[in-house]
Write an enzyme that holds these catalytic residues in place. Structure first.
Site, PDB file in Angstrom:
ATOM      1  N   HIS A 113      55.647  15.931  17.241  1.00  0.00           N
ATOM      2  CA  HIS A 113      55.340  16.136  18.661  1.00  0.00           C
ATOM      3  C   HIS A 113      54.756  14.886  19.280  1.00  0.00           C
ATOM      4  O   HIS A 113      53.956  14.200  18.652  1.00  0.00           O
ATOM      5  CB  HIS A 113      54.346  17.291  18.849  1.00  0.00           C
ATOM      6  N   HIS A 115      52.320  13.484  22.215  1.00  0.00           N
ATOM      7  CA  HIS A 115      51.272  13.837  23.171  1.00  0.00           C
ATOM      8  C   HIS A 115      51.526  13.038  24.443  1.00  0.00           C
ATOM      9  O   HIS A 115      51.802  11.839  24.370  1.00  0.00           O
ATOM     10  CB  HIS A 115      49.896  13.413  22.641  1.00  0.00           C
TER      11      HIS A 115
HETATM   12  P1  5GP Z   1      48.152  16.411  16.151  1.00  0.00           P
HETATM   13  O1  5GP Z   1      46.706  16.415  15.748  1.00  0.00           O
HETATM   14  O2  5GP Z   1      49.030  17.008  15.066  1.00  0.00           O
HETATM   15  O3  5GP Z   1      48.655  15.084  16.647  1.00  0.00           O
HETATM   16  O4  5GP Z   1      48.243  17.354  17.404  1.00  0.00           O
HETATM   17  C1  5GP Z   1      48.341  18.737  17.344  1.00  0.00           C
HETATM   18  C2  5GP Z   1      47.943  19.257  18.692  1.00  0.00           C
HETATM   19  O5  5GP Z   1      48.392  20.585  18.796  1.00  0.00           O
HETATM   20  C3  5GP Z   1      46.437  19.264  18.935  1.00  0.00           C
HETATM   21  O6  5GP Z   1      46.129  18.426  20.026  1.00  0.00           O
HETATM   22  C4  5GP Z   1      46.118  20.728  19.179  1.00  0.00           C
HETATM   23  O7  5GP Z   1      45.184  20.920  20.215  1.00  0.00           O
HETATM   24  C5  5GP Z   1      47.469  21.315  19.550  1.00  0.00           C
HETATM   25  N1  5GP Z   1      47.626  22.709  19.159  1.00  0.00           N
HETATM   26  C6  5GP Z   1      47.338  23.254  17.939  1.00  0.00           C
HETATM   27  N2  5GP Z   1      47.631  24.561  17.948  1.00  0.00           N
HETATM   28  C7  5GP Z   1      48.140  24.842  19.169  1.00  0.00           C
HETATM   29  C8  5GP Z   1      48.614  26.051  19.764  1.00  0.00           C
HETATM   30  O8  5GP Z   1      48.656  27.124  19.169  1.00  0.00           O
HETATM   31  N3  5GP Z   1      49.031  25.965  21.053  1.00  0.00           N
HETATM   32  C9  5GP Z   1      49.025  24.783  21.750  1.00  0.00           C
HETATM   33  N4  5GP Z   1      49.455  24.813  23.017  1.00  0.00           N
HETATM   34  N5  5GP Z   1      48.571  23.637  21.215  1.00  0.00           N
HETATM   35  C10 5GP Z   1      48.137  23.666  19.938  1.00  0.00           C
END
Ligand code: 5GP
Ligand code: ZN
Length: 150
Positions: A113, A115
Protein backbone atom coordinates in the site's frame (compact mmCIF):
# COMPACT_ATOMS: atom_id res chain seq x y z
CA UNK A 1 -1.93 -18.44 2.16
CA UNK A 2 -3.11 -16.68 -1.00
CA UNK A 3 -6.18 -18.17 -2.64
CA UNK A 4 -7.59 -17.31 -6.02
CA UNK A 5 -11.20 -16.28 -6.47
CA UNK A 6 -12.86 -16.66 -9.80
CA UNK A 7 -14.93 -13.55 -10.14
CA UNK A 8 -16.41 -12.50 -13.47
CA UNK A 9 -14.05 -14.89 -15.24
CA UNK A 10 -10.91 -13.28 -13.77
CA UNK A 11 -8.73 -14.86 -11.12
CA UNK A 12 -7.97 -12.62 -8.19
CA UNK A 13 -5.37 -13.13 -5.52
CA UNK A 14 -6.93 -12.84 -2.06
CA UNK A 15 -5.41 -13.55 1.35
CA UNK A 16 -8.06 -14.77 3.77
CA UNK A 17 -6.66 -13.10 6.90
CA UNK A 18 -5.56 -9.83 5.26
CA UNK A 19 -7.35 -6.71 6.55
CA UNK A 20 -7.03 -4.94 3.23
CA UNK A 21 -8.38 -7.92 1.26
CA UNK A 22 -11.35 -7.83 3.65
CA UNK A 23 -11.80 -4.12 2.93
CA UNK A 24 -11.71 -4.84 -0.82
CA UNK A 25 -14.35 -7.54 -0.38
CA UNK A 26 -16.50 -5.24 1.79
CA UNK A 27 -16.18 -7.62 4.76
CA UNK A 28 -14.94 -4.79 6.95
CA UNK A 29 -15.93 -1.15 6.51
CA UNK A 30 -13.72 1.62 5.22
CA UNK A 31 -14.07 5.18 4.01
CA UNK A 32 -13.44 4.73 0.30
CA UNK A 33 -12.31 7.71 -1.72
CA UNK A 34 -11.47 6.13 -5.08
CA UNK A 35 -11.99 2.84 -6.82
CA UNK A 36 -11.46 1.38 -10.26
CA UNK A 37 -11.35 -2.24 -11.38
CA UNK A 38 -7.74 -2.76 -10.27
CA UNK A 39 -7.14 -0.37 -7.36
CA UNK A 40 -8.82 1.04 -4.28
CA UNK A 41 -8.13 4.06 -2.06
CA UNK A 42 -9.55 4.64 1.40
CA UNK A 43 -8.79 6.72 4.49
CA UNK A 44 -6.15 5.41 6.87
CA UNK A 45 -7.79 4.52 10.18
CA UNK A 46 -5.03 6.36 12.07
CA UNK A 47 -4.23 9.40 9.96
CA UNK A 48 -0.93 11.26 10.31
CA UNK A 49 -2.92 14.27 9.14
CA UNK A 50 -6.61 14.13 8.30
CA UNK A 51 -7.21 13.07 4.71
CA UNK A 52 -4.32 10.55 4.88
CA UNK A 53 -5.27 7.88 2.33
CA UNK A 54 -4.01 4.42 1.44
CA UNK A 55 -3.94 3.26 -2.17
CA UNK A 56 -3.82 -0.47 -2.82
CA UNK A 57 -3.99 -2.95 -5.68
CA UNK A 58 -7.18 -5.01 -5.45
CA UNK A 59 -5.15 -8.19 -5.62
CA UNK A 60 -3.12 -9.36 -2.68
CA UNK A 61 0.62 -8.87 -3.03
CA UNK A 62 2.59 -8.59 0.16
CA UNK A 63 5.46 -6.53 -1.15
CA UNK A 64 5.75 -3.71 -3.66
CA UNK A 65 8.34 -5.85 -5.48
CA UNK A 66 5.81 -8.65 -5.94
CA UNK A 67 3.36 -6.51 -7.92
CA UNK A 68 3.53 -7.22 -11.67
CA UNK A 69 4.61 -4.27 -13.77
CA UNK A 70 1.32 -3.81 -15.66
CA UNK A 71 -0.57 -3.56 -12.37
CA UNK A 72 2.14 -1.32 -10.92
CA UNK A 73 1.56 1.22 -13.67
CA UNK A 74 -2.19 1.33 -13.04
CA UNK A 75 -1.58 1.51 -9.28
CA UNK A 76 0.83 4.42 -9.64
CA UNK A 77 -1.67 6.25 -11.83
CA UNK A 78 -4.26 5.85 -9.03
CA UNK A 79 -1.77 7.12 -6.46
CA UNK A 80 -1.27 10.22 -8.58
CA UNK A 81 -5.02 10.81 -8.95
CA UNK A 82 -5.64 10.35 -5.24
CA UNK A 83 -2.63 12.53 -4.34
CA UNK A 84 -3.96 15.39 -6.42
CA UNK A 85 -7.42 15.07 -4.88
CA UNK A 86 -6.15 14.78 -1.29
CA UNK A 87 -3.98 17.85 -1.71
CA UNK A 88 -6.87 19.85 -3.11
CA UNK A 89 -9.42 18.61 -0.57
CA UNK A 90 -7.22 19.28 2.44
CA UNK A 91 -5.65 22.41 1.01
CA UNK A 92 -2.31 20.97 2.06
CA UNK A 93 1.02 22.64 1.39
CA UNK A 94 2.61 19.37 0.30
CA UNK A 95 2.30 15.60 0.43
CA UNK A 96 4.32 12.58 1.41
CA UNK A 97 3.76 9.55 -0.77
CA UNK A 98 5.39 6.60 0.92
CA UNK A 99 5.48 2.86 0.99
CA UNK A 100 7.07 0.61 3.56
CA UNK A 101 8.38 -2.69 2.29
CA UNK A 102 9.01 -5.35 4.90
CA UNK A 103 8.80 -5.39 8.68
CA UNK A 104 12.20 -3.74 9.11
CA UNK A 105 10.93 -0.80 7.06
CA UNK A 106 7.80 -0.48 9.18
CA UNK A 107 5.29 -2.43 7.05
CA UNK A 108 2.58 -3.58 9.43
CA UNK A 109 -0.11 -4.66 6.94
CA UNK A 110 1.12 -7.30 4.53
CA UNK A 111 -0.81 -6.04 1.52
CA UNK A 112 1.29 -3.55 -0.44
CA UNK A 113 0.00 0.00 0.00
CA UNK A 114 1.04 3.56 -0.70
CA UNK A 115 0.37 6.19 1.93
CA UNK A 116 -0.75 9.58 0.63
CA UNK A 117 -0.24 11.99 3.50
CA UNK A 118 -1.20 15.64 3.31
CA UNK A 119 1.48 17.87 4.86
CA UNK A 120 1.22 21.38 6.23
CA UNK A 121 3.89 23.97 6.91
CA UNK A 122 4.80 23.65 10.58
CA UNK A 123 2.87 20.39 11.16
CA UNK A 124 5.87 19.27 13.15
CA UNK A 125 6.61 15.91 11.54
CA UNK A 126 10.28 15.34 11.10
CA UNK A 127 12.08 13.67 8.25
CA UNK A 128 14.65 10.91 8.17
CA UNK A 129 18.00 11.50 9.81
CA UNK A 130 20.80 11.80 7.25
CA UNK A 131 24.11 10.00 7.40
CA UNK A 132 27.19 10.34 5.23
CA UNK A 133 29.48 8.10 3.19
CA UNK A 134 33.05 7.36 4.14
CA UNK A 135 35.94 7.58 1.67
CA UNK A 136 35.20 5.40 -1.40
CA UNK A 137 32.03 4.01 0.14
CA UNK A 138 29.50 5.68 -2.19
CA UNK A 139 31.22 4.19 -5.23
CA UNK A 140 31.14 0.73 -3.68
CA UNK A 141 27.37 1.10 -3.22
CA UNK A 142 27.00 2.35 -6.80
CA UNK A 143 28.90 -0.69 -8.11
CA UNK A 144 26.86 -3.17 -6.07
CA UNK A 145 23.52 -1.61 -7.01
CA UNK A 146 24.43 -1.32 -10.67
CA UNK A 147 25.54 -4.95 -10.79
CA UNK A 148 22.00 -5.95 -9.99
CA UNK A 149 20.52 -3.66 -12.63
CA UNK A 150 22.55 -4.97 -15.56
P1 5GP B 1 2.13 0.39 7.31
O1 5GP B 1 2.55 0.57 8.73
O2 5GP B 1 2.02 -1.09 6.95
O3 5GP B 1 2.94 1.17 6.31
O4 5GP B 1 0.69 1.01 7.21
C1 5GP B 1 -0.48 0.34 7.56
C2 5GP B 1 -1.53 1.40 7.76
O5 5GP B 1 -2.79 0.77 7.73
C3 5GP B 1 -1.42 2.14 9.08
O6 5GP B 1 -1.20 3.51 8.84
C4 5GP B 1 -2.74 1.85 9.77
O7 5GP B 1 -3.27 2.97 10.44
C5 5GP B 1 -3.64 1.43 8.62
N1 5GP B 1 -4.66 0.46 9.00
C6 5GP B 1 -4.48 -0.68 9.73
N2 5GP B 1 -5.65 -1.32 9.86
C7 5GP B 1 -6.57 -0.60 9.18
C8 5GP B 1 -7.98 -0.78 8.97
O8 5GP B 1 -8.61 -1.74 9.41
N3 5GP B 1 -8.60 0.18 8.25
C9 5GP B 1 -7.94 1.26 7.72
N4 5GP B 1 -8.66 2.15 7.03
N5 5GP B 1 -6.62 1.45 7.92
C10 5GP B 1 -5.95 0.53 8.63
ZN1 ZN C 1 -4.54 -8.52 1.02
Amino acid sequence: MAIFLNEEATFKRVESDCIFCKIIQGKIPSFKVYEDDKTLAFLDIGPVNKGHALVIPKEHYELYMDVPENLLLVWMASVRKVAKAVMKATNSDGLNISLSMGKAAGQTVNHAHFHVIPRFEGDGFRHWPQGKYGEGEALRYVDKIKADLE
